[in-house]
Design an enzyme around this catalytic site. Structure first.
Site, PDB file in Angstrom:
ATOM      1  NE  ARG A  42      -3.461  -2.489   2.373  1.00 54.69           N
ATOM      2  CZ  ARG A  42      -4.801  -2.238   2.555  1.00 54.69           C
ATOM      3  NH1 ARG A  42      -5.470  -0.758   2.354  1.00 54.69           N
ATOM      4  NH2 ARG A  42      -5.971  -3.143   2.456  1.00 54.69           N
TER       5      ARG A  42
ATOM      6  CG  HIS B 111      -9.414  47.269 -10.675  1.00 58.31           C
ATOM      7  ND1 HIS B 111     -10.715  47.243 -10.607  1.00 58.31           N
ATOM      8  CD2 HIS B 111      -9.485  48.128  -9.810  1.00 58.31           C
ATOM      9  CE1 HIS B 111     -11.428  48.613  -9.911  1.00 58.31           C
ATOM     10  NE2 HIS B 111     -10.315  49.022  -9.947  1.00 58.31           N
TER      11      HIS B 111
ATOM     12  CB  THR C 279       2.528  42.368   1.820  1.00 60.55           C
ATOM     13  OG1 THR C 279       0.668  42.335   2.446  1.00 60.55           O
ATOM     14  CG2 THR C 279       3.127  42.973   3.326  1.00 60.55           C
ATOM     15  CG  ASN C 280      -0.951  44.191  -1.876  1.00 58.83           C
ATOM     16  OD1 ASN C 280      -1.328  43.443  -1.644  1.00 58.83           O
ATOM     17  ND2 ASN C 280      -2.588  44.949  -2.369  1.00 58.83           N
TER      18      ASN C 280
ATOM     19  CB  CYS D  22      -3.588  47.164   6.082  1.00 61.34           C
ATOM     20  SG  CYS D  22      -2.129  48.175   4.691  1.00 61.34           S
TER      21      CYS D  22
END
Lengths: 884, 884
Positions: A94, A453, A773-774, A838
């Site tokens: 198995r 977007h 952080t974008n 954020c």
């Protein structure tokens, strides 16, 4: 490595913590053996052996001897001989990976049989039909899995035989029939130029290799990619003494959950097949019975099943998914693992196990997957009652919504004003479309990725959205949409399910999940457990209200630019940008001030007692102007058509706007003239915003509420620029306060690598940091989000260059590294600095956990993802310190 | 700080190393005093006192007492009394910053005089005219500098007086005249509501404050900004006993260089004024005499001057610029400092001082400013023989060139083919214009900054260029250029001087500097001293030849994309991009291969024995296609004008191209689909390039030359992507080598923050790194070069947010920090990794020194800047380890 590595573990030697080495199945069998439950004897070959095999194209030296030795041990334990006399030992081989990959890897049953010992087996079982059935099953599996032949040829032989004899079910075939079938099977193997080895050990060796190889079969590779499982884990192989559920009516095989995986109800839930082997359950040839029936059919076995289930659940502190076989009345456990469950069940189970004292708060919060909460928070199409979908796309923002198709945002507003529900259908959306999205029930686009977007705005607004659907083509001439097979006119109705990515014709029924007491209790438990603050990103007062409702402890990012986009606001904003003198700009800003003021008042009222972090204007100014290409084409068109004075006026205006657009046009706006840079060059804009913030704060404070305003500057890369802006704003602040007491904070986003690297100096001017952080991801990786998702990023994920899309889950090695450096330097310079995040990542569970680990004070997520972030934050605080 | 700080140093207490504290002047006076040269006694108030003064708006507590004490000491030394009887002590109060800021800060002479002691001074000097002249000088200076009155009012009084008396020169005015003038001066002061203090100590206090204040006057602030001098240094104040060069014909004052600052010739060079005070020399009222004349006029003083000059030169180990005063036959030194000199002189002086044994190699290389070499390397307009310029712009690329104006690059090529010399005049240049720049003598643009496309390309090609000239407007309808006052037609001749930024009508005379033996000897010395390798960036074989000539030790960056831009090449490239199938692309790449191969052969031949680092294709593919807006407008135009079949065909083609352009269009191309990303998605492009490199290397190796090819991948951000590309290319490499021996290296550029942060992992796949600091700067700061220089960056420099343009000189705190992190991690993972830099910064002296300090192996600069980089590298290796 070569000499001392232990590649084989008898079940008695392992335990549940050895999943990485023994696979889930091997570790489960070992643990069950260890705690005294009945499992068939066996042993497990480790994942390390598998990885050695892939690296060197052969088994590790000495492994085979160890395996042979382990078989001998099995023989001793069972009093049988592998494939031999007097009593025959058969085994199953198995697969079992560290992470469950159900049905992806291979398994061979009844291994050890051959033409000689099938007769022996007939005698021993006193059931020749059973013996020959077992033999044909072995050949069939071995041929398919080890020899690589197609399974359907074998199925056809059986079907043909049943047809000849006019039979319906396999179990109606006799010993003789199976004997003939076995001959035909062998013939198929021979004509394919393959050989079925007679020697049981040769069979075993080949089967082990084949199970290893199954780690790299196509479906397993794809499954791992989809489920983000590492390719380098490898699979273990468990060799297990066969037990037979097909020995007669006192035998059975089945699968059971220790609680109901759909509702969480505390009762055994599952089914079994009488007189059957494992694969019969899966094959669905016969209808299995509900597990309750076992109580009357084989009562002793049922009792043992119930007892085992209780023991396992308490032992594993979680609901289990158990495989069992009953051989002639004797109950054997073949596998146990954590049960997959619905979101509702997950909540109830976590709370119940907590109530039953089996789990602590910290353990209970780990029984729910953060993403599962999505199922609970948004309405969904009732798939039982909806028809077939007409298109499919990326499930970009969860929930379902129905309405009339509209092809542009102005039309959406017009329809909405008439009281119609609408769904905005666009090729892609831009900043200009936001007012249209705001009034729509859902958004559907032909282009764009999960962070386009449309996706980002829709998620922020909690609107269902499907993006990047290749199944639709918009026909603006006809004013309609070509779906895969259907054409629909504008104003016809569609339903969009952003949780599943499916589009339906018409207004199909939805199910609206109720957030019951269990949800509230569970979130309460999460709040007790977590350390990290969870705030929300909100662009409008409406979003702020929702954020509170979902448990946000403040607003971590109020984007003020979206406040400039309303129908009454954008013309003033455009005029402001077009004006060439400070005076003109100031007077136009005066008109915008009361509008911003009103928004801020609402924010502060809603967030009574909680902080509201307001970010001053961030995007480049040209985002508020019409698009260049459209203007240019428009001008040429107008020139050619020019007939009237009116046209000439329009031409002039357009040319004027085009000049401004050209002067503001940028090659790379993402890294151009935006954020604090606009604030440095046009100080009057920030000044107006700060005045509006303070006036609103004072007003709401006078109403007796507790206001905590925090002014946040975007895109700072250098202490000097922040200092300049802060010094300039100080005058406006002093004028507004006129000595009145009001506590406020001044801080900045950290969105650039330089901002992070020079955090020590910036911290001297800022009382708080918030990671954007974008943008930080865009600059650290050199990834323009809008561009890379449309070009090479899919290829990068496909090729495994990146395991996850860095815009969905934090890139820990790059962006995370900068965050750590920034955190250390910031805290060193100002020990009481407040640092949070954020970006979109604030709502991603993995990223939330990373933020917890590096010591951030809070995350800020879209209002709809606040509960998810709260749960992730709670889980983060229960994890042992991981290395990132 | 408050109690123990020593704010005042007598000249005997300081030395030349205390410039930061005592200013250049104070440290010089102290040092001259210390080594026994004759200086007037005095003391210096430190820059720390100045900074205290600015911070607290007052002098440090206790300082005034110390000053008074120091004045008493002066009185004791000189046997005089400050402003009093019997013998009067007057002082000068002189500014002196740590870095020379000639003429920017203020100085007051003859301080201590008043209505009473002027009479005393008349008697003592036995020269009333001198006494009253001194007094009026004091009042004039004090009124202007301390009381803040305008100087011209006082000048007018003197002019009026001379006119009345029909005199020409100041020295013709009598005691009586000066007395009357003094009264008028006082009247001016009174009517301005100011007061001239009588008390010498009050005068002293106000003068000290005024000199401190002069640190912040407008011209000083501007000077510091231009010269990149820190605002926080502050100025020191030296209080010096007055000596008088205007006591009679046995007195004089002058300035002398210890060697000729224009040629470097070893002889005293300078001038003096007989019977004059310091400011008379500056004012240019009388024509000074050459210093040789002093030998006959005041022989003893001349001897002492010569002796002092020799001592100072040897003591300071550099040519000195000396101020002196002869008071009644006694020689005093007032100041000594390093002499400014021409580039030619700098070279000769460095070599001579080395020959004379005064300097070591390491000291000698520090006597030339790297940027000075520019003067030697490029022809310049002979300003003596040229007329007035017709326009001015940014001096973007040094050297001068003349030719006929052409307004587009194709016209440039056409003219050049006819044998004409041309100057390309454009609003701005783009990648498409490169072929035009290549054939032009110089480039002139109306827009763009020092690092705009035109500037960068021109510098790389060594073409003179002026950019961003607001004095010109191109009129494409008329086909001509409106200069500030002149209109010139296309094909009229202009001369462009990229060293000065001036444009001249017609073909004006140039001076072509000769690189004599001194240049070669000096560079040889630099090579002996430096550690850092200096390579060159080259896009064409021609540039490679120039690079060798200028001393480059290899090619650090051969950009292959420029090789696709030739007239025969770009159509193939465009077709390749337009094609949708792999086969089509491959067959077109086959056509490009021999072209690249030929270029590489030339590179390798030229660089026999030196490395050639070839970067594979880097820019986004759409850069090779026409611009979107032009296509769109063109299509609309064509549609409207459509009359013939031919137009329809063009329309179709244009629409086809537009579709492709749209599909490749990017919002932020800088951080989009380019570099290795193109290589991952279209492996066939890199494969072609690598084949061309290896074939060329093998060919040149067979010719008996030593080839060192290095394959460089652009824009890597993650080890996995580089690994993938390397593995894929390996097959092509093996096929090309077919077992033949050829050493090559495989490496990558580090151009992104993530590349730098994950250098440890990337180093496992790369044998070398090359920092692409242009892109690294863009991403680290979030500065799109093309955008920020046109928008906010000028404001940022003006406001002092940044001291220097980060695209011209490395941003050490941000980009430099990442480079250090990258270097450490790269070397840790692969100790023998070679790390260099190939961004524009490789030719900037400050950046070169930084690269040396952090341990890089080489810098790569544009061929024209190679000598500058070599000198900077030599200087770097002689500096003590600075903290960055």
């Amino acid at each position: 490595m070569l000499t001392n590595t232990k590649y084989v573990y008898n079940f008695e030697e392992g335990d549940k913590n050895m999943k990485l080495l023994l696979g889930g199945k091997g570790a489960g069998l070992a643990e069950m053996t260890r705690i005294g439950l009945r499992t068939p004897p066996g042993f497990t070959i480790t994942t390390e052996a598998c990885n050695y095999y892939f690296k060197n194209n052969k088994l590790p030296p000495g492994l085979w001897d160890t395996i042979v030795q382990s078989v001998k041990t099995l023989e001793a334990k069972t009093g049988r001989v592998f494939g031999g006399a007097p009593k025959i030992l058969l085994v199953s081989v198995r697969s079992g990976a560290p992470v469950s990959m159900p049905g992806m890897l291979d398994t061979v049953l009844n291994l050890g049989m051959n033409d000689q010992n099938v007769e022996l087996f007939s005698k021993e079982s006193n059931n020749p039909r059973f013996a020959w059935d077992s033999y044909r099953r072995f050949i069939q599996m071995f041929a398919r899995i080890v020899l690589g032949l197609k399974g359907n040829k074998f199925d056809e032989v059986i079907e043909k035989k049943k047809k000849e004899l006019n039979l319906t079910n396999d179990f109606e075939l006799s010993e003789k029939d199976w004997k003939e079938i076995v001959q035909e099977f062998k013939q198929i193997i021979r004509s394919a130029g393959k050989e079925l080895p007679n020697d049981p050990y040769r069979q075993l060796e080949l089967a082990i290799n084949a199970v290893f190889d199954s780690w790299k079969n196509d479906r397993a590779v794809v499954y791992r990619r989809i489920n983000k499982i590492s390719d380098t884990m490898g699979t273990a192989v468990s060799v297990v003494t066969m037990v037979y559920g097909n020995l007669g009516t006192n035998s059975a095989t089945g699968v059971v959950f220790t609680r109901d995986p759909n509702t969480g109800e505390k009762k055994l839930y599952g089914e079994y097949l009488n007189n059957a082997q494992g694969e019969d359950v899966v094959a669905g040839i016969r209808t299995p019975s509900a597990v309750e029936k076992l109580k009357s059919e084989i009562p002793n076995a049922y009792t043992e099943l119930k007892r085992s289930a209780d023991i396992l659940e308490e032992h594993y502190k979680d609901v289990q998914d158990i495989e069992f076989t009953i051989q002639d009345g004797t109950f054997y456990l073949l596998q146990t693992r954590s049960a997959k469950r619905s979101a509702a069940a997950a909540l109830k189970i976590a709370l119940d196990l907590r109530m039953e004292g089996i789990l602590t708060d910290g353990e209970a919060v780990n029984l729910v997957q953060p993403e599962q909460l999505n199922q609970l928070l948004h309405p969904q199409v009732d798939t039982k009652r909806a028809g077939s979908p007409i298109a499919k796309g990326l499930a970009a923002s969860p929930g379902a919504g129905a309405g009339k198709i509209v092809l542009d945002p102005d039309e959406a507003v017009k329809m909405k004003e008439k009281g119609e529900k609408v769904v905005l259908v666009r090729n892609e959306t831009l900043a200009d479309d936001v007012h249209g999205i705001a009034v729509s029930e859902a958004v559907l686009t032909a282009r764009g990725g999960m962070t386009s977007h449309a996706a980002v705005v829709a998620r922020a607004m909690g609107k269902p959205a499907i993006v990047g659907s290749e199944d639709l083509k918009i026909d603006l001439d006809k004013r309609g949409v070509n779906f895969k097979q259907d054409f629909m006119w504008e104003h016809q109705e569609v339903t969009v399910d952003g949780t599943t990515g499916l589009v339906f014709k018409g207004n199909v029924p939805l199910t609206i999940p109720e957030l019951g007491n269990e949800f509230r209790e569970f979130m309460e438990m999460c709040r007790r457990v977590k350390r990290l603050g969870v705030l929300a990103n909100a662009n409008t007062p409406e979003e702020a209200i929702l954020a509170r409702k979902n448990g946000a402890e403040g607003i971590g990012l109020a984007r003020t630019e979206r406040m400039f986009l309303g129908a009454e606001r954008i013309p003033i904003m455009r005029e402001m940008i077009m004006s060439d003198t400070l005076e003109e700009r100031k007077s136009l800003l005066e008109k915008l001030l009361p509008l911003q003021y009103n928004d801020f008042v609402e924010f502060f009222r809603t967030m009574d007692g909680f902080p509201v972090i307001i970010r001053l204007l961030d995007p480049p100014l040209h985002e508020f102007l019409p698009k260049k290409e459209e203007l240019m084409v428009g001008i040429v068109e107008t020139r050619h058509k020019r007939k009237s004075q009116a046209k000439d006026k329009k031409l002039k205006e357009d040319e004027e706007v085009l000049r401004k657009v050209n002067s503001l046009a940028e090659f790379n706006p993402m890294i151009g003239f935006r954020g604090i840079r606009v604030g440095v060059v046009y100080p009057e804009i920030y000044e107006m915003q700060v005045r509006a913030i303070l006036r609103a704060a004072l007003k709401v404070k006078e109403e007796g509420k507790t206001v905590i305003p925090e002014i946040m500057i975007p895109l700072t890369i250098e202490a000097n620029e922040l200092k300049l802006v802060r010094e300039r704003l100080q005058k406006a602040i002093d004028e507004e306060l006129k000595g009145k007491e009001l506590k406020y904070k001044f801080g900045t986003m950290i969105e650039t690598p330089r901002g992070a690297l020079t955090a020590g100096e910036i911290a001297e001017v800022a009382e708080f940091f918030s990671f954007g952080t974008n943008d930080l991801t865009q600059m650290t990786l050199g990834f323009s989000r809008d561009d890379v998702e449309a070009t090479f990023l899919p290829k990068y994920l496909e090729q495994g260059i990146f395991k996850v899309n860095p815009f969905e889950s934090l890139d820990k090695n790059g962006v995370g590294e900068l965050m750590k450096i920034c955190f250390e330097r910031g805290v060193k310079a100002r020990p009481d600095i407040e640092i949070g995040i954020c970006g979109e990542h604030g709502g991603d569970p993995d990223s939330v956990k990373f933020c917890h680990r590096i010591g951030l004070k809070y995350v800020s997520a879209s209002p709809y993802r606040v509960p998810i972030a709260i749960l992730a934050a709670a889980q983060a605080n229960t994890e042992s310190k991981e290395v990132n």
